[in-house]
Scaffold this active site. Sequence first.
Site, PDB file in Angstrom:
ATOM      1  CG  ASP A   1      22.357   7.454 -28.244  1.00  0.00           C
ATOM      2  OD1 ASP A   1      23.422   6.673 -28.728  1.00  0.00           O
ATOM      3  OD2 ASP A   1      21.765   8.271 -28.618  1.00  0.00           O
TER       4      ASP A   1
ATOM      5  CG  ASP B   1      21.247   4.836 -32.065  1.00  0.00           C
ATOM      6  OD1 ASP B   1      21.319   5.059 -30.784  1.00  0.00           O
ATOM      7  OD2 ASP B   1      21.397   3.525 -32.253  1.00  0.00           O
TER       8      ASP B   1
ATOM      9  CG  ASP C   1      25.561   3.033 -27.466  1.00  0.00           C
ATOM     10  OD1 ASP C   1      26.148   3.375 -26.510  1.00  0.00           O
ATOM     11  OD2 ASP C   1      25.041   3.854 -28.224  1.00  0.00           O
TER      12      ASP C   1
ATOM     13  CG  ASP D   1      14.050 -13.104 -18.467  1.00  0.00           C
ATOM     14  OD1 ASP D   1      13.603 -12.012 -17.983  1.00  0.00           O
ATOM     15  OD2 ASP D   1      13.445 -13.596 -19.239  1.00  0.00           O
TER      16      ASP D   1
ATOM     17  CD  GLU E   1      11.863 -11.912 -13.923  1.00  0.00           C
ATOM     18  OE1 GLU E   1      10.990 -11.159 -13.989  1.00  0.00           O
ATOM     19  OE2 GLU E   1      12.341 -12.849 -14.796  1.00  0.00           O
TER      20      GLU E   1
HETATM   21  C1  NOJ Z   1      11.412 -10.568 -17.194  1.00  0.00           C
HETATM   22  C2  NOJ Z   1      12.021  -9.371 -17.753  1.00  0.00           C
HETATM   23  O1  NOJ Z   1      12.370  -8.542 -16.765  1.00  0.00           O
HETATM   24  C3  NOJ Z   1      11.082  -8.594 -18.718  1.00  0.00           C
HETATM   25  O2  NOJ Z   1      11.273  -7.480 -19.139  1.00  0.00           O
HETATM   26  C4  NOJ Z   1      10.553  -9.527 -19.944  1.00  0.00           C
HETATM   27  O3  NOJ Z   1       9.427  -9.069 -20.501  1.00  0.00           O
HETATM   28  C5  NOJ Z   1       9.952 -11.052 -19.328  1.00  0.00           C
HETATM   29  N1  NOJ Z   1      10.986 -11.556 -18.371  1.00  0.00           N
HETATM   30  C6  NOJ Z   1      10.166 -11.906 -20.658  1.00  0.00           C
HETATM   31  O4  NOJ Z   1      11.482 -12.318 -20.891  1.00  0.00           O
END
Ligand code: NOJ
Length: 544
Positions: free
Chosen positions: A37, A41, A45, A218, A277
């Site tokens: 950080d 805060d 970041d 994601d 992912e």
């Molecule tokens: C996978 C991400 O790693 C996770 O943190 C997130 O909550 C879900 N996808 C939804 O985007």
Amino acid sequence: MTHDTLAVPAPRDGAESSARWWRDAVIYQVYVRSFADSDGDGVGDLPGVRSRLPYLAALGVDALWLTPFYVSPMADFGYDVADYRDVDPLFGTLDDARALVADAHGHGLRVIVDVVPNHTSDRHAWFRAALAAEPGSPERARYVFRDGRGPDGAEPPNDWESVFGGPAWTRVPDGQWYLHLFAAEQPDLDWENPEVHAEFEGILKFWLDLGVDGFRIDVAHGMAKAPGLPDVGHPNQVEMLGTAVLPYFDQDPVHDIHRAWRRLLDTYDGERVAVAEAWAPTPERLAAYTRPDELHQAFNFHYLSAPWDAAEMRAVVDESLRTAAAVGAPATWVLSNHDVKRHVTRYGGGETGLARARAAALLTLALPGSAYVYQGEELGLPEVLDLPEEFLQDPQRLRGEGQGRDGCRVPLPWAGDEPPFGFGTGAATWLPIPPAWRSLTVAAQEADPDSMLALYRDALRVRREHPALGDGRLRWLDGPDDTLAFVRDAPGGGAVGCAVNMSGRTLRVPARGTPLLASGPVQIGDEGADLPPNTALWWEIEER
Ligand code: NOJ
């Protein structure tokens, strides 16, 4: 529901592919909120990450993956994006992002950023417009709006459940429902709509032009939904994730999206990459995301989920290597991330968990392919299980699904004797750091040659320097039950051996050569090495 067998195009040419950095990269996951950080805060970041690049370079990783830092109301800590082309003020500015990428490159580190294509934030301009528009309008057609079932449409359109618990549908005042596979603040986009494709191509180009080296995608198994949105016909769908085929995940048409993105990545220089992912029911279906014309890598959650058991671990390793090789992709290895319980704790916690995590580090970094390191695992951080109730913020827990993920997201301890341990200049941090982490700070571990940090640095150095490690194959050695032992042959001769004792008693493993690195005290003789419980060894085999 059945799936066609997925066609496997020919693997990439071996010689050509060995020059590709990502095939054996060690990629460090920075959970930006909890890394460092800069402005006091209590939230990490981008300038904070930038200030710690020398630490990451000294650790010896090849690349960083930054979790989302885009404009977001933070309902899911950045995985709910309101503006994909700007930085949230909490994390800095676009100029900070540019400076971070440039500095990282100056340190020889590549930078991968997250892209979140399955859903936006409910505050995204598109979703606001959709809410303001009529049912059937083009604005609504960017998302998955449907009429409900039952009298007055008061029942959700189907039985799909949110990954975070509860129904995957929320009703809006005019009576329609919208789909959200995660929190209600994360409406799913409709990838049948060409406007959505064009928008994401623009987003990818924006970040590629800014200089990033690739993307972590994601929910890469989301986006495409089965035609007609059929019922699953089963409650507790969260328990089926990653083991069964669901009409909203891992649908074959999702691969067309990844192919289009690969074509785009390939128009840029410098081997820009994408990692999926993806949660798929089988290793084969996971590997399909990394076919030669699709993404470069996929996270290996089968490895992450494997218990501390030699037979089960070996089966997962074999299966991962086999399925990756069938499509010519590198296998990947990951032990922890920001969504799962940290592996020190998963492996039993305390001294046992730590010993196993040390051994697992050597196992992971000796396996062929690319490895991911989640921030703090190089410090041996455990899951924080006793966070005070008032701090718990994860939407997964708030919606009723499991204990939540706050305990693996606690800020990193850098230095000093008390919280916030140099995380930032302010006294408070968004999640409190346990006072007991004083012995786990970076500074404390830098002063200790036997620390977890020292082990990771040594292992990453040997891995970088030794031609046997990284991309390639492995050869299993015969050893006692409850152990794993294998050899990595260097292309030009010589080899490195790795053995792990996963049992509770000392066992002799067939290690003959010069010890390189061990995760604990090991006795080596002419007949092999005596490995204590939960211990791993690397040794060098000279060219004969
Ligand atoms: C996978 C991400 O790693 C996770 O943190 C997130 O909550 C879900 N996808 C939804 O985007």
